[in-house]
Design an enzyme around this catalytic site. Structure first.
Site, PDB file in Angstrom:
ATOM      1  N   GLY A 176       0.813  -1.218   0.000  1.00  0.00           N
ATOM      2  CA  GLY A 176       0.000   0.000   0.000  1.00  0.00           C
ATOM      3  C   GLY A 176       0.838   1.256   0.000  1.00  0.00           C
ATOM      4  N   GLY A 177       0.547   2.123   0.963  1.00  0.00           N
ATOM      5  CA  GLY A 177       1.267   3.393   1.057  1.00  0.00           C
ATOM      6  C   GLY A 177       2.761   3.192   1.191  1.00  0.00           C
ATOM      7  N   GLY A 411      15.733   8.859 -35.766  1.00  0.00           N
ATOM      8  CA  GLY A 411      15.329   9.565 -34.554  1.00  0.00           C
ATOM      9  C   GLY A 411      16.339   9.359 -33.437  1.00  0.00           C
ATOM     10  N   ALA A 412      16.953   8.181 -33.437  1.00  0.00           N
ATOM     11  CA  ALA A 412      17.891   7.874 -32.351  1.00  0.00           C
ATOM     12  C   ALA A 412      19.103   8.794 -32.397  1.00  0.00           C
ATOM     13  CB  ALA A 412      18.315   6.421 -32.428  1.00  0.00           C
TER      14      ALA A 412
HETATM   15  C1  HXC Z   1      -1.686  -2.762  11.766  1.00  0.00           C
HETATM   16  C2  HXC Z   1      -0.332  -4.484  11.171  1.00  0.00           C
HETATM   17  C3  HXC Z   1      -0.409  -4.123   9.807  1.00  0.00           C
HETATM   18  C4  HXC Z   1      -1.205  -2.978   9.482  1.00  0.00           C
HETATM   19  C5  HXC Z   1       0.837  -5.852   9.970  1.00  0.00           C
HETATM   20  N1  HXC Z   1       0.445  -5.572  11.210  1.00  0.00           N
HETATM   21  N2  HXC Z   1       0.320  -4.985   9.090  1.00  0.00           N
HETATM   22  N3  HXC Z   1      -0.965  -3.817  12.128  1.00  0.00           N
HETATM   23  N4  HXC Z   1      -1.812  -2.328  10.485  1.00  0.00           N
HETATM   24  N5  HXC Z   1      -1.322  -2.544   8.237  1.00  0.00           N
HETATM   25  C6  HXC Z   1       0.805  -6.275  12.427  1.00  0.00           C
HETATM   26  C7  HXC Z   1       0.183  -7.661  12.502  1.00  0.00           C
HETATM   27  O1  HXC Z   1      -1.111  -7.589  13.009  1.00  0.00           O
HETATM   28  C8  HXC Z   1       1.148  -8.355  13.458  1.00  0.00           C
HETATM   29  O2  HXC Z   1       0.827  -7.957  14.763  1.00  0.00           O
HETATM   30  C9  HXC Z   1       2.469  -7.740  13.117  1.00  0.00           C
HETATM   31  O3  HXC Z   1       2.195  -6.509  12.457  1.00  0.00           O
HETATM   32  C10 HXC Z   1       3.299  -8.609  12.188  1.00  0.00           C
HETATM   33  O4  HXC Z   1       2.476  -8.950  11.082  1.00  0.00           O
HETATM   34  P1  HXC Z   1       2.354 -10.447  10.561  1.00  0.00           P
HETATM   35  O5  HXC Z   1       1.167 -10.479   9.670  1.00  0.00           O
HETATM   36  O6  HXC Z   1       2.410 -11.402  11.714  1.00  0.00           O
HETATM   37  O7  HXC Z   1       3.704 -10.601   9.757  1.00  0.00           O
HETATM   38  P2  HXC Z   1       3.963 -11.333   8.376  1.00  0.00           P
HETATM   39  O8  HXC Z   1       3.378 -12.694   8.388  1.00  0.00           O
HETATM   40  O9  HXC Z   1       5.430 -11.208   8.137  1.00  0.00           O
HETATM   41  O10 HXC Z   1       3.167 -10.489   7.280  1.00  0.00           O
HETATM   42  C11 HXC Z   1       3.497  -9.155   7.067  1.00  0.00           C
HETATM   43  C12 HXC Z   1       2.481  -8.489   6.115  1.00  0.00           C
HETATM   44  C13 HXC Z   1       1.043  -8.726   6.629  1.00  0.00           C
HETATM   45  C14 HXC Z   1       2.639  -9.092   4.705  1.00  0.00           C
HETATM   46  C15 HXC Z   1       2.830  -7.003   6.019  1.00  0.00           C
HETATM   47  O11 HXC Z   1       1.004  -8.377   8.018  1.00  0.00           O
HETATM   48  C16 HXC Z   1       0.043  -7.933   5.895  1.00  0.00           C
HETATM   49  O12 HXC Z   1      -0.423  -8.348   4.808  1.00  0.00           O
HETATM   50  N6  HXC Z   1      -0.366  -6.805   6.448  1.00  0.00           N
HETATM   51  C17 HXC Z   1      -1.377  -5.942   5.841  1.00  0.00           C
HETATM   52  C18 HXC Z   1      -0.845  -5.248   4.634  1.00  0.00           C
HETATM   53  C19 HXC Z   1      -1.824  -4.257   4.066  1.00  0.00           C
HETATM   54  O13 HXC Z   1      -2.750  -4.631   3.364  1.00  0.00           O
HETATM   55  N7  HXC Z   1      -1.682  -2.981   4.523  1.00  0.00           N
HETATM   56  C20 HXC Z   1      -2.587  -1.910   4.238  1.00  0.00           C
HETATM   57  C21 HXC Z   1      -2.208  -1.346   2.902  1.00  0.00           C
HETATM   58  S1  HXC Z   1      -3.314  -0.074   2.422  1.00  0.00           S
HETATM   59  P3  HXC Z   1       0.984  -8.935  16.016  1.00  0.00           P
HETATM   60  O14 HXC Z   1       0.422  -8.146  17.141  1.00  0.00           O
HETATM   61  O15 HXC Z   1       0.217 -10.171  15.686  1.00  0.00           O
HETATM   62  O16 HXC Z   1       2.438  -9.182  16.138  1.00  0.00           O
HETATM   63  C22 HXC Z   1      -2.422   1.317   2.614  1.00  0.00           C
HETATM   64  C23 HXC Z   1      -3.203   2.532   2.284  1.00  0.00           C
HETATM   65  C24 HXC Z   1      -2.331   3.653   1.861  1.00  0.00           C
HETATM   66  O17 HXC Z   1      -1.297   1.329   2.968  1.00  0.00           O
HETATM   67  C25 HXC Z   1      -2.412   3.836   0.391  1.00  0.00           C
HETATM   68  C26 HXC Z   1      -1.811   5.117  -0.002  1.00  0.00           C
HETATM   69  C27 HXC Z   1      -1.698   5.224  -1.489  1.00  0.00           C
END
Ligand code: HXC
Length: 520
Positions: A176-177, A411-412
């Site tokens: 994402g961001g 052109g190149a």
């Molecule tokens: C809050 C988050 C988080 C998030 C991970 N965590 N992503 N907490 N917000 N976005 C937390 C998990 O709950 C977990 O907490 C800890 O971080 C580690 O994550 P895991 O999932 O256990 O790790 P892993 O298996 O290595 O996977 C990592 C990951 C996955 C691939 C990043 O966590 C994931 O898919 N997260 C969501 C990604 C996502 O969709 N983000 C939003 C994008 S939208 P605990 O407490 O269990 O340790 C965005 C909008 C902005 O960003 C766009 C602007 C253009």
């Protein structure tokens, strides 16, 4: 220990305990988990990147202020990002490192504002920003506040573009961001095996498009290195990648008003490059590796290639000539005969604009048959993408020096730093062929009737010889003032060094306007 417990301790121990707590990030169990994946912690990364003992942390005691979804129960210090300044090779850089051990490095409001404040310091003080990214993206629990904080960062990324170098290092999953801020910055580094970049992860992809894809195939290092062109540099481990960041910085000025670092050369400026006489084959259709030309021309071992595995029909990168950094753009006859196409135009245009922003002179080595014809290219928008390259060269006001090594057709010829796009000094080797098109194509078109009515092979051979003699040589362009000189390969290094020395104080004014409208 949580911040809530520390608040009740006596004042004497409070600072020490707060510091110790902050240094523990998300706690030992989370640190062990990070290490078990082969990853360094945020603080270890900063230590590896910077000169020893030069890091000064900012905002160590910041915590989130969110409530709901259990957030009010815990307030980890730093809020999941370590920020501060330090030195690389004695020069100030600003650095932030997301801490995956705290909420997966996810970006909440305070986390984002810490980065924004750091970027403000870097911008005001004219020093590069290096972001070490390891983040799950917008922190879900903080909702729109997280999105707002990303907006603050994107705004500053854009404002800083062309003012201070911005470098992003991807050292974990970035979603994402977490990928869009790096995408606005100048250079992206990725580590193999566990760095990923995608807008949405495999689960969302499955739900929306029904595609089954794993992390690596969707946005792993190899994809962004060779397929998408998103990553500029990659390495097998964090030490290698962070070492490369330091190396890249050695070519870059701290800001757009500072000179690029001069490194006293180990190589002689008067070294003759006689080996070059044998590198480029006389036959126009034989390939060779332009890296050999670059390495012979530049100060020994000074070439740092950017995006080496992407759009390999053009080679771009930094090098030094007599100790001064230059940006190289070179057609690569070894790949697709060095044609220009969509991806090579994008790659070179972006590199040229970076160099122009930071007053790093451009050295262009030309050997290309022209733009790649074909339905795929036309439908993919080669007109729009090729135009970026023209625009970038025409817009650049840094010193621009070129050598036509062999072919410069159509052109190149115009695009590749020609005099007509305000190339400052343009050279060609004696075997260079500069024309609207190559002899075979030209003869086929101009003498179509003669070829159809007579001994085609004989006529073709004779007309090709004639064409080569009259058009496909460097002397027509030289007689018109389109080339400044025809030079031997062996004198090319000396000539480039002398040319760039003569252009060192170049300053070219541009018309007042808000900004141009590069075809994106
Ligand atoms: C809050 C988050 C988080 C998030 C991970 N965590 N992503 N907490 N917000 N976005 C937390 C998990 O709950 C977990 O907490 C800890 O971080 C580690 O994550 P895991 O999932 O256990 O790790 P892993 O298996 O290595 O996977 C990592 C990951 C996955 C691939 C990043 O966590 C994931 O898919 N997260 C969501 C990604 C996502 O969709 N983000 C939003 C994008 S939208 P605990 O407490 O269990 O340790 C965005 C909008 C902005 O960003 C766009 C602007 C253009």
């Amino acid at each position: 220990m949580q911040i809530e417990e520390i608040e009740h301790m006596n004042e004497h121990n409070r600072l020490d305990d707060m510091r110790a707590t902050a240094l523990q990030g998300g706690g030992q169990a989370q640190i062990d988990k990070q290490h078990s994946k082969g990853k360094k912690t945020a603080r270890e990364r900063i230590e590896t990147l910077l000169d020893t003992d030069t890091f000064h942390e900012t905002d160590m005691f910041v915590t989130h202020r969110a409530v709901g979804l259990g957030m009010e129960k815990s307030h980890p210090l730093t809020d999941g990002v370590v920020t501060g300044w330090g030195k690389v090779d004695g020069r100030i850089v600003y650095v932030y490192a997301q801490d995956f051990t705290i909420y997966g490095g996810s970006l909440g409001k305070e986390h984002g504002l810490k980065i924004a404040r750091l970027m403000d310091l870097a911008y005001q003080n004219g020093a590069p920003v290096i972001g070490l990214n390891d983040s799950g993206g917008a922190r879900i629990q903080e909702g729109v506040d997280s999105l707002a904080a990303y907006g603050e960062i994107f705004l500053r990324n854009t404002r800083s573009s062309g003012v201070i170098p911005q470098i992003s290092v991807i050292l974990g999953p970035c979603a994402g961001g977490a990928v869009y801020s790096p995408a606005i910055t100048d250079f992206i580094f990725m580590v193999e095996n566990y760095a990923y970049m995608f807008i949405t992860g495999p689960e969302v992809v499955k739900a929306v498009t029904h595609e089954d894809v794993d992390f690596e195939t969707l946005g792993g290092e190899s994809i962004h290195r060779a397929r998408s062109g998103v990553a500029h540099f990659t390495g097998p481990d964090e030490d290698a990648v962070l070492g490369q960041v330091r190396l890249l910085l050695s070519y870059l000025p701290s800001n757009n008003l500072a000179p690029a670092p001069y490194v006293p050369p180990q190589d002689s400026p008067t070294r003759e490059t006689t080996e070059l006489e044998d590198v480029v084959p006389d036959e126009p259709n034989k390939s060779y590796d332009v890296h050999d030309v670059i390495n012979l021309l530049m100060d020994s071992d000074s070439f740092l290639e950017v995006q080496p595995d992407y759009a390999q029909n053009i080679v771009v990168g930094f090098a030094r000539l007599d100790g001064y950094p230059v940006g190289i753009i070179a057609n690569q006859p070894d790949i697709l005969a060095g044609v220009l196409d969509i991806n090579s135009s994008d790659k070179a245009a972006r590199f040229i604009r970076f160099c122009d922003s930071y007053h790093i002179p451009l050295v262009t080595l030309v050997d290309t048959p022209g733009f790649l014809p074909g339905v795929e290219q036309e439908h993919g928008g080669v007109i729009r993408h090729g135009a970026k390259l023209i625009y970038a060269y025409a817009e650049a006001t840094v010193p621009k020096v070129s050598i036509i090594l062999r072919k410069a057709y159509g052109g190149a010829y115009i695009v590749m730093s020609s005099k007509h796009l305000q190339g400052d000094l343009n050279f060609a080797w004696p075997n260079a062929e500069i024309a609207v098109m190559g002899p075979e194509g030209a003869v086929q078109i101009v003498f179509r009737k003669e070829l159809a009515n007579g001994n085609a092979a004989e006529i073709k051979a004779e007309k090709t010889r004639q064409y080569r003699q009259e058009f496909a040589n460097p002397y027509v362009a030289a007689s018109l003032g389109y080339l400044d000189d025809v030079i031997y390969p062996r004198e090319s290094r000396q000539k480039l060094i002398a040319a760039l020395e003569s252009l060192r104080n170049k300053r070219q004014a541009t018309p007042p306007r808000k900004h141009g409208n590069i075809p994106l």
